[in-house]
Design a protein around this motif. Structure first.
Motif, PDB file in Angstrom:
ATOM      1  N   PHE A 445       0.806  -1.216   0.000  1.00 26.85           N
ATOM      2  CA  PHE A 445       0.000   0.000   0.000  1.00 26.85           C
ATOM      3  C   PHE A 445       0.841   1.269   0.000  1.00 26.85           C
ATOM      4  O   PHE A 445       0.396   2.304  -0.498  1.00 26.85           O
ATOM      5  CB  PHE A 445      -0.919   0.030   1.229  1.00 26.85           C
ATOM      6  CG  PHE A 445      -2.111  -0.881   1.139  1.00 26.85           C
ATOM      7  CD1 PHE A 445      -3.332  -0.396   0.698  1.00 26.85           C
ATOM      8  CD2 PHE A 445      -2.025  -2.211   1.487  1.00 26.85           C
ATOM      9  CE1 PHE A 445      -4.438  -1.218   0.618  1.00 26.85           C
ATOM     10  CE2 PHE A 445      -3.115  -3.049   1.417  1.00 26.85           C
ATOM     11  CZ  PHE A 445      -4.332  -2.555   0.976  1.00 26.85           C
ATOM     12  N   SER A 446       2.007   1.236   0.625  1.00 26.69           N
ATOM     13  CA  SER A 446       2.694   2.517   0.837  1.00 26.69           C
ATOM     14  C   SER A 446       4.211   2.429   0.776  1.00 26.69           C
ATOM     15  O   SER A 446       4.881   3.396   1.139  1.00 26.69           O
ATOM     16  CB  SER A 446       2.288   3.095   2.200  1.00 26.69           C
ATOM     17  OG  SER A 446       2.667   2.238   3.255  1.00 26.69           O
ATOM     18  N   LEU A 447       4.762   1.321   0.301  1.00 28.20           N
ATOM     19  CA  LEU A 447       6.216   1.171   0.345  1.00 28.20           C
ATOM     20  C   LEU A 447       6.930   2.222  -0.507  1.00 28.20           C
ATOM     21  O   LEU A 447       8.088   2.551  -0.253  1.00 28.20           O
ATOM     22  CB  LEU A 447       6.621  -0.240  -0.090  1.00 28.20           C
ATOM     23  CG  LEU A 447       8.004  -0.717   0.362  1.00 28.20           C
ATOM     24  CD1 LEU A 447       8.111  -0.701   1.875  1.00 28.20           C
ATOM     25  CD2 LEU A 447       8.300  -2.101  -0.184  1.00 28.20           C
ATOM     26  N   MET A 448       6.242   2.765  -1.520  1.00 27.70           N
ATOM     27  CA  MET A 448       6.862   3.799  -2.343  1.00 27.70           C
ATOM     28  C   MET A 448       7.240   5.021  -1.513  1.00 27.70           C
ATOM     29  O   MET A 448       8.139   5.792  -1.881  1.00 27.70           O
ATOM     30  CB  MET A 448       5.919   4.205  -3.476  1.00 27.70           C
ATOM     31  CG  MET A 448       6.573   5.045  -4.550  1.00 27.70           C
ATOM     32  SD  MET A 448       7.813   4.103  -5.460  1.00 27.70           S
ATOM     33  CE  MET A 448       8.696   5.439  -6.266  1.00 27.70           C
ATOM     34  N   ASP A 449       6.585   5.197  -0.365  1.00 27.17           N
ATOM     35  CA  ASP A 449       6.921   6.349   0.470  1.00 27.17           C
ATOM     36  C   ASP A 449       8.212   6.141   1.253  1.00 27.17           C
ATOM     37  O   ASP A 449       8.603   7.039   2.022  1.00 27.17           O
ATOM     38  CB  ASP A 449       5.762   6.704   1.404  1.00 27.17           C
ATOM     39  CG  ASP A 449       4.914   7.835   0.834  1.00 27.17           C
ATOM     40  OD1 ASP A 449       5.504   8.890   0.541  1.00 27.17           O
ATOM     41  OD2 ASP A 449       3.701   7.664   0.667  1.00 27.17           O
ATOM     42  N   ARG A 494      11.130  -9.559  -2.991  1.00 27.67           N
ATOM     43  CA  ARG A 494      12.272  -8.837  -2.449  1.00 27.67           C
ATOM     44  C   ARG A 494      11.919  -7.375  -2.135  1.00 27.67           C
ATOM     45  O   ARG A 494      12.411  -6.432  -2.755  1.00 27.67           O
ATOM     46  CB  ARG A 494      13.449  -8.923  -3.420  1.00 27.67           C
ATOM     47  CG  ARG A 494      13.971 -10.341  -3.626  1.00 27.67           C
ATOM     48  CD  ARG A 494      14.441 -11.003  -2.326  1.00 27.67           C
ATOM     49  NE  ARG A 494      15.493 -10.258  -1.661  1.00 27.67           N
ATOM     50  CZ  ARG A 494      16.797 -10.445  -1.883  1.00 27.67           C
ATOM     51  NH1 ARG A 494      17.195 -11.379  -2.741  1.00 27.67           N
ATOM     52  NH2 ARG A 494      17.702  -9.730  -1.232  1.00 27.67           N
ATOM     53  N   TYR A 495      11.096  -7.195  -1.125  1.00 30.96           N
ATOM     54  CA  TYR A 495      10.751  -5.841  -0.696  1.00 30.96           C
ATOM     55  C   TYR A 495      11.990  -5.092  -0.226  1.00 30.96           C
ATOM     56  O   TYR A 495      12.050  -3.859  -0.314  1.00 30.96           O
ATOM     57  CB  TYR A 495       9.698  -5.895   0.411  1.00 30.96           C
ATOM     58  CG  TYR A 495       8.403  -6.532  -0.026  1.00 30.96           C
ATOM     59  CD1 TYR A 495       7.526  -5.855  -0.868  1.00 30.96           C
ATOM     60  CD2 TYR A 495       8.049  -7.813   0.388  1.00 30.96           C
ATOM     61  CE1 TYR A 495       6.339  -6.440  -1.285  1.00 30.96           C
ATOM     62  CE2 TYR A 495       6.868  -8.409  -0.016  1.00 30.96           C
ATOM     63  CZ  TYR A 495       6.016  -7.720  -0.852  1.00 30.96           C
ATOM     64  OH  TYR A 495       4.849  -8.308  -1.280  1.00 30.96           O
ATOM     65  N   ASP A 496      12.976  -5.823   0.276  1.00 31.74           N
ATOM     66  CA  ASP A 496      14.222  -5.181   0.690  1.00 31.74           C
ATOM     67  C   ASP A 496      14.929  -4.531  -0.500  1.00 31.74           C
ATOM     68  O   ASP A 496      15.545  -3.456  -0.366  1.00 31.74           O
ATOM     69  CB  ASP A 496      15.141  -6.187   1.376  1.00 31.74           C
ATOM     70  CG  ASP A 496      15.374  -7.432   0.537  1.00 31.74           C
ATOM     71  OD1 ASP A 496      14.378  -8.086   0.162  1.00 31.74           O
ATOM     72  OD2 ASP A 496      16.541  -7.760   0.243  1.00 31.74           O
ATOM     73  N   GLU A 497      14.838  -5.156  -1.672  1.00 33.11           N
ATOM     74  CA  GLU A 497      15.469  -4.571  -2.848  1.00 33.11           C
ATOM     75  C   GLU A 497      14.706  -3.343  -3.346  1.00 33.11           C
ATOM     76  O   GLU A 497      15.298  -2.427  -3.936  1.00 33.11           O
ATOM     77  CB  GLU A 497      15.593  -5.623  -3.950  1.00 33.11           C
ATOM     78  CG  GLU A 497      16.572  -6.743  -3.585  1.00 33.11           C
ATOM     79  CD  GLU A 497      16.815  -7.715  -4.723  1.00 33.11           C
ATOM     80  OE1 GLU A 497      16.051  -7.667  -5.720  1.00 33.11           O
ATOM     81  OE2 GLU A 497      17.746  -8.523  -4.611  1.00 33.11           O
ATOM     82  N   VAL A 498      13.398  -3.310  -3.109  1.00 34.13           N
ATOM     83  CA  VAL A 498      12.627  -2.105  -3.430  1.00 34.13           C
ATOM     84  C   VAL A 498      13.143  -0.932  -2.596  1.00 34.13           C
ATOM     85  O   VAL A 498      13.375   0.170  -3.109  1.00 34.13           O
ATOM     86  CB  VAL A 498      11.125  -2.331  -3.157  1.00 34.13           C
ATOM     87  CG1 VAL A 498      10.340  -1.029  -3.344  1.00 34.13           C
ATOM     88  CG2 VAL A 498      10.562  -3.423  -4.067  1.00 34.13           C
ATOM     89  N   ALA A 505      18.229   0.870   2.416  1.00 40.11           N
ATOM     90  CA  ALA A 505      19.010  -0.354   2.456  1.00 40.11           C
ATOM     91  C   ALA A 505      18.137  -1.463   3.034  1.00 40.11           C
ATOM     92  O   ALA A 505      17.061  -1.201   3.587  1.00 40.11           O
ATOM     93  CB  ALA A 505      20.271  -0.174   3.296  1.00 40.11           C
ATOM     94  N   GLY A 506      18.608  -2.701   2.907  1.00 42.15           N
ATOM     95  CA  GLY A 506      17.835  -3.811   3.442  1.00 42.15           C
ATOM     96  C   GLY A 506      18.468  -5.142   3.125  1.00 42.15           C
ATOM     97  O   GLY A 506      19.496  -5.227   2.440  1.00 42.15           O
TER      98      GLY A 506
END
Length: 548
Positions: A445-449, A494-498, A505-506
């Protein structure tokens, strides 16, 4: 009239008089004068990637500071994108003022860009939703919005302003005393509550979010400690009694609510989270008497009968109750056998959790994450939950040590609050750890932020419990139908790579022994950092259908 002042200047000056330090927004031409006013008034502007995050950030600011938050949304889709944030603030009783742009009055009705009559759309989820009538009225209109938002019972207010009015010259406005007078509780109602306590053998005191919002946490704790009442904390009531306090029996919740003969709920609605106000009746016990204490008459339960109720300023209420209990001859010793029983039940539950909090199982059990996280969290860490099953574990196993350190979406249950909440928490608590717990569904929903966190240099630790599904839907649907649809997400995404691609970082974690070191790297990084933990998709959070 000072011709150098436009309506945007005046509106921002009023907001500053009410203690607002940050304007949360997403750029839009309809509201440029408000940005210009923020520059003139030296108010911080924090721009996000989706308007819902602006409103969520304003709401988190209100909930952490207990003052008003401010979101500025451009006309049309800017406002409608923020509606879920306003609804969340409504259900949480958060004093948020949303200033919206509006197509020019001079062109109204002729099809101007993003022309929409916003106030009717927001009327049902705000205390007040209206349009400024002119440039000359904007100072008073903005003050009306803030005064309404902070008055009991707190909540969001929406005000939109025609674009041509906002650009126009406007008179300066002198703000009246911002703080509303407290509502005195009725002494007779407090005496009735004290009488019930004098007659009770198995009372439970529930402290909810409004106890924190009404600055009643010390009065509530003193009251509980004086009369030796078992306490269960709800919402932002977490931390009023710190983790490990002898009166805190949240881990014995089922027994406490099922066997109590009197339940006093203060600062929380009698909603699904509290079994709609039905307590007792377990293992042959009679139904409990229920007392509802709120900050305003509008919040008193109407769907269920209560034995007693009180509405008024919550610090005054607890101080008044203390006197009433003395007059009624309440004896704290009378509750000691009941308190001992609940403490033993809670201790057994904590001991029973130890195996899973330290689980070496692979795939990773979600509880292991919280076992590791609890070892790292500081006493003043701000913990934010945004998700379903994964965050439900947090609600049970992460116990706050101080009040005002927990944020979740609240009873509306809106996913996507996390990044806005995290940005606000980092601004409001610059020296504290800020931890955002994300389900992999909520992350969408909001990871772009994360881009917002990076641009504004707001380091936040994000922990994603990634089981590749909508767990709250998949498991129940399988139970009901023997199959599931529309419940799967990409496995091991891979949300960490996003986050890394957006400038943070992640890392991905696939074994339980990697969790602790990964969390420490995240806290040490000084940047937005996501720990993407692959959890066992076969494990579902056990929940009661009643919310008890």
């Amino acid at each position: 009239m000072d011709s150098t002042k436009h309506a945007g200047d005046v509106a921002v000056a009023v907001a500053k008089a009410y203690g607002v330090e940050t304007m949360f927004t997403l750029s839009g031409g309809h509201v440029f004068p408000l940005y210009d006013g923020a520059v003139h008034e030296e108010m911080r502007i924090l721009d996000v990637r989706h308007e819902q995050s602006a409103v969520f950030a304003a709401e988190a600011t209100a909930r952490l500071t207990r003052g008003p938050g401010l979101a500025v949304l451009t006309a049309g889709p800017g406002v409608t994108n923020g509606v879920s944030g306003v609804a969340t603030a409504h259900f949480n009783g958060s004093p948020v003022v949303v200033l919206g742009g509006r197509a020019p009055q001079s062109r109204w009705g002729s099809g101007a860009l993003q022309e929409l009559d916003h106030p009717p759309l927001l009327e049902s989820i705000t205390k007040l939703s209206f349009t400024a009538s002119s440039a000359e009225s904007i100072g008073q209109d903005v003050e009306t919005a803030f005064r309404s938002a902070i008055a009991p019972h707190r909540g969001p207010v929406f005000l939109d302003i025609h674009m041509d009015h906002l650009f126009a010259p406007a008179p300066e406005h002198t703000v009246r005393t911002p703080t509303p007078a407290p509502l005195e509780p009725d002494p007779d109602r407090l005496a009735a509550i004290a009488k019930l306590l004098a007659e009770a053998e198995r009372p439970v005191l529930v402290l909810g979010s409004d106890v924190w919002m009404d600055r009643a946490e010390e009065a509530a704790r003193d009251f509980a400690e004086t009369w030796r009442l078992p306490v269960i904390l709800n919402g932002q009531g977490r931390g009023i009694l710190p983790a490990g306090h002898e009166l805190l029996v949240t881990r014995a919740r089922s027994t406490a609510f099922g066997q109590a003969d009197l339940v006093i709920v203060a600062g929380a609605p009698l909603d699904f989270r509290l079994g709609y106000g039905w307590f007792g009746g377990k293992d042959g016990a009679p139904l409990a008497k229920v007392v509802h204490i709120t900050d305003a008459p509008s919040q008193l339960a109407t769907h269920i009968g209560t034995a007693a109720a009180s509405a008024g300023d919550l610090p005054l209420t607890f101080w008044g109750l203390d006197t009433a209990c003395t007059n009624a001859g309440v004896s704290p010793k009378a509750y000691e056998p009941w308190l001992t029983r609940l403490r033993e039940t809670a201790a057994a539950a904590v001991e029973g959790d130890r195996e899973l909090l330290e689980s070496a199982a692979s795939p990773i059990h979600p509880m292991r994450i919280y076992g590791e996280l609890n070892r790292i969290l500081d006493d003043d860490a701000v913990v934010i939950g945004d998700g379903g099953d994964f965050v439900s574990y947090a609600g049970k196993y992460v116990e706050s040590k101080r009040p005002g350190c927990w944020l979740d979406p609240g009873p509306y249950g809106c996913l996507g609050t996390g990044l806005g909440y995290a940005a606000a928490a980092r601004l409001v608590r610059p020296s504290s750890q800020v931890v955002l717990l994300l389900g992999d569904g909520a992350a969408g929903f909001s990871l772009m932020d994360v881009d917002t966190l990076v641009r504004h240099r707001l380091p936040v630790v994000m922990v994603c419990g990634n089981n590749g599904m909508w767990g709250l839907e998949k498991h129940p649907m399988r139970m009901l139908y023997g199959y599931d649809v529309a419940a799967d997400l990409q496995p091991k995404c891979r949300y960490d790579e996003v986050v890394t691609a957006l400038g943070g970082a992640g890392e991905m974690v696939t074994s339980p022994e990697e969790i602790g070191p990964a969390l420490r790297r995240a806290f040490d990084s000084g940047v937005p950092y996501l720990v993407n933990v692959m959890t066992d998709p076969d494990i579902a959070y056990p929940r009661a259908t009643t919310g008890v």
